[in-house]
Design a protein around this motif. Sequence first.
Motif, mmCIF file in Angstrom:
data_model
loop_
_atom_site.group_PDB
_atom_site.id
_atom_site.type_symbol
_atom_site.label_atom_id
_atom_site.label_comp_id
_atom_site.label_asym_id
_atom_site.label_seq_id
_atom_site.Cartn_x
_atom_site.Cartn_y
_atom_site.Cartn_z
ATOM 1 N N GLY A 1 86.733 31.132 47.757
ATOM 2 C CA GLY A 1 87.700 30.555 46.835
ATOM 3 C C GLY A 1 88.250 31.583 45.860
ATOM 4 N N PHE A 2 87.422 32.499 45.440
ATOM 5 C CA PHE A 2 87.874 33.556 44.536
ATOM 6 C C PHE A 2 88.851 34.480 45.250
ATOM 7 C CE2 PHE A 2 87.634 37.503 42.161
ATOM 8 C CZ PHE A 2 87.603 37.070 40.843
ATOM 9 N N VAL A 3 88.529 34.866 46.483
ATOM 10 C CA VAL A 3 89.429 35.707 47.276
ATOM 11 C C VAL A 3 90.763 35.001 47.478
ATOM 12 C CG1 VAL A 3 89.782 36.808 49.524
ATOM 13 C CG2 VAL A 3 87.527 36.902 48.429
ATOM 14 N N GLN A 4 90.726 33.702 47.738
ATOM 15 C CA GLN A 4 91.950 32.921 47.907
ATOM 16 C C GLN A 4 92.846 33.045 46.675
ATOM 17 O OE1 GLN A 4 92.829 30.172 50.484
ATOM 18 N NE2 GLN A 4 94.769 30.664 49.486
ATOM 19 N N ARG A 5 92.274 32.947 45.483
ATOM 20 C CA ARG A 5 93.061 33.019 44.256
ATOM 21 C C ARG A 5 93.659 34.405 44.062
ATOM 22 N NH1 ARG A 5 90.061 30.797 39.162
ATOM 23 N NH2 ARG A 5 92.225 30.665 38.423
ATOM 24 N N VAL A 6 92.925 35.425 44.439
ATOM 25 C CA VAL A 6 93.438 36.795 44.335
ATOM 26 C C VAL A 6 94.645 36.987 45.246
ATOM 27 C CG1 VAL A 6 92.897 39.204 44.904
ATOM 28 C CG2 VAL A 6 91.274 37.844 43.575
ATOM 29 N N LEU A 7 94.539 36.491 46.474
ATOM 30 C CA LEU A 7 95.650 36.618 47.419
ATOM 31 C C LEU A 7 96.842 35.773 46.981
ATOM 32 C CD1 LEU A 7 93.615 36.524 50.754
ATOM 33 C CD2 LEU A 7 94.956 38.459 49.903
ATOM 34 N N ASP A 8 96.600 34.555 46.560
ATOM 35 C CA ASP A 8 97.692 33.695 46.091
ATOM 36 C C ASP A 8 98.342 34.262 44.831
ATOM 37 O OD1 ASP A 8 97.150 32.020 48.178
ATOM 38 O OD2 ASP A 8 96.287 30.401 46.965
ATOM 39 N N GLY A 9 97.616 35.077 44.104
ATOM 40 C CA GLY A 9 98.145 35.681 42.893
ATOM 41 C C GLY A 9 99.018 36.893 43.135
ATOM 42 N N GLY A 10 99.139 37.320 44.402
ATOM 43 C CA GLY A 10 100.061 38.410 44.703
ATOM 44 C C GLY A 10 99.469 39.631 45.370
ATOM 45 N N ALA A 11 98.158 39.670 45.562
ATOM 46 C CA ALA A 11 97.555 40.831 46.220
ATOM 47 C C ALA A 11 98.037 40.945 47.663
ATOM 48 C CB ALA A 11 96.030 40.720 46.190
ATOM 49 N N MET A 12 98.247 42.170 48.103
ATOM 50 C CA MET A 12 98.643 42.438 49.490
ATOM 51 C C MET A 12 97.449 42.868 50.341
ATOM 52 S SD MET A 12 102.086 42.206 50.048
ATOM 53 C CE MET A 12 102.672 43.539 51.095
ATOM 54 N N GLY A 13 96.296 42.902 49.734
ATOM 55 C CA GLY A 13 95.091 43.275 50.456
ATOM 56 C C GLY A 13 93.889 43.140 49.544
ATOM 57 N N VAL A 14 92.712 43.023 50.133
ATOM 58 C CA VAL A 14 91.482 42.825 49.376
ATOM 59 C C VAL A 14 90.449 43.859 49.794
ATOM 60 C CG1 VAL A 14 89.641 41.211 48.755
ATOM 61 C CG2 VAL A 14 91.953 40.352 49.191
ATOM 62 N N VAL A 15 89.784 44.430 48.786
ATOM 63 C CA VAL A 15 88.739 45.422 49.018
ATOM 64 C C VAL A 15 87.394 44.746 48.832
ATOM 65 C CG1 VAL A 15 87.824 47.662 48.319
ATOM 66 C CG2 VAL A 15 90.289 47.195 48.104
ATOM 67 N N PHE A 16 86.566 44.787 49.882
ATOM 68 C CA PHE A 16 85.254 44.124 49.855
ATOM 69 C C PHE A 16 84.153 45.178 49.733
ATOM 70 C CE2 PHE A 16 88.083 41.192 52.006
ATOM 71 C CZ PHE A 16 87.727 39.961 51.481
ATOM 72 N N PRO A 17 83.409 45.167 48.621
ATOM 73 C CA PRO A 17 82.371 46.179 48.399
ATOM 74 C C PRO A 17 80.992 45.747 48.895
ATOM 75 C CG PRO A 17 82.644 44.898 46.411
ATOM 76 C CD PRO A 17 83.620 44.318 47.429
ATOM 77 N N HIS A 18 80.129 46.731 49.028
ATOM 78 C CA HIS A 18 78.676 46.535 49.170
ATOM 79 C C HIS A 18 78.230 45.643 50.314
ATOM 80 C CE1 HIS A 18 77.986 48.740 45.510
ATOM 81 N NE2 HIS A 18 78.834 47.965 44.859
ATOM 82 N N LEU A 19 78.781 45.819 51.505
ATOM 83 C CA LEU A 19 78.225 45.095 52.644
ATOM 84 C C LEU A 19 76.799 45.577 52.866
ATOM 85 C CD1 LEU A 19 81.323 44.689 53.057
ATOM 86 C CD2 LEU A 19 80.848 44.610 55.497
ATOM 87 N N ARG A 20 75.855 44.644 52.860
ATOM 88 C CA ARG A 20 74.466 45.059 53.018
ATOM 89 C C ARG A 20 73.641 43.957 53.666
ATOM 90 N NH1 ARG A 20 72.104 47.507 49.385
ATOM 91 N NH2 ARG A 20 73.755 48.057 47.932
ATOM 92 N N ASN A 21 72.417 44.309 54.012
ATOM 93 C CA ASN A 21 71.499 43.379 54.652
ATOM 94 C C ASN A 21 70.916 42.418 53.623
ATOM 95 O OD1 ASN A 21 69.684 42.210 56.470
ATOM 96 N ND2 ASN A 21 68.096 43.711 56.018
ATOM 97 N N GLN A 22 70.870 41.131 53.978
ATOM 98 C CA GLN A 22 70.253 40.137 53.112
ATOM 99 C C GLN A 22 68.958 39.585 53.709
ATOM 100 O OE1 GLN A 22 71.364 39.419 49.992
ATOM 101 N NE2 GLN A 22 72.805 41.073 50.373
ATOM 102 N N LYS A 23 68.984 39.298 55.002
ATOM 103 C CA LYS A 23 67.823 38.713 55.661
ATOM 104 C C LYS A 23 67.766 39.212 57.099
ATOM 105 C CE LYS A 23 68.484 34.348 53.136
ATOM 106 N NZ LYS A 23 68.774 32.904 53.287
ATOM 107 N N GLN A 24 66.649 38.985 57.721
ATOM 108 C CA GLN A 24 66.472 39.246 59.150
ATOM 109 C C GLN A 24 66.974 40.638 59.533
ATOM 110 O OE1 GLN A 24 68.083 36.040 61.467
ATOM 111 N NE2 GLN A 24 66.957 34.477 60.356
#
Length: 274
Positions: free
Chosen positions: A80-103
Amino acid sequence: MPQNNLLHNVAQDRICTALGIKIVASNEIILLAKAAGYDSVFIDLEHSIFSIKDVSRLCSTSLLSGITPFVRVPYQCGNGFVQRVLDGGAMGVVFPHLRNQKQTTEFYVLEEARKAVSCTKFPPKGTRSLTAALPQFDFQRIGAKDLIQQLDSIGSTVFVMVETRECLENIDVIAAIEGVDVLLLGANDLSLELGILGEWEHPRFQAVLENVSAAAQRAGKVFGLAGLYTRPDICKRVVQDLGARYILGHLDMGLLAMAMNKNMEQLRGMDCRV
């Protein structure tokens, strides 16, 4: 809709330059970036106190100025937060810190990368919700099919930041995910995780640059670099020898600090008592 300068420049085998914004929320910073010749802005919501309203204002001014706005969101901020950023005018989104959570590491890192793509694209490619009158189209009403096609293709670039061990260890499979556009190496956090913080000449860090570059080339994705603001020599090699095409030049705070320090040197030099 406005041109995506990253995609446009890469198609011409040119780099896309970026100014990082994390403390100046006024429209003047975009006009200064335009005057300086930057291709894009990297608006930081991970390490700032900007509001969604601040970000949308900066994005709208960027769109009007011909500068492409990309926004880094906080880790695990939610669809939902990403949705608001895009609807607000962003042309792209930067996603940080992909990491292991489980398994297993691979499963969860890949799942995070797939979710990043899914929340930025409309069905059937993803789960983004459809709305009308967006700043990317000057708030005009656009046919739904045309809007979806344009936003999916050029208005929702997905950056995956390579700044964790897990992401680095699974770089080829992440790069191969359809919808991931940019592998953006975050130099500071990645060197911290590797135990070589700031040791840019270290063989392990140099090998990482080459490995991420190779993964991007094998998958036909864009290789980007962030964090090496004081080492233009390394940035130049990464561009010319390793094919990086997205470079985060510096942050507004760093540029202001450097200019102020330089100005104070000049002012102190005027004091006859020094």
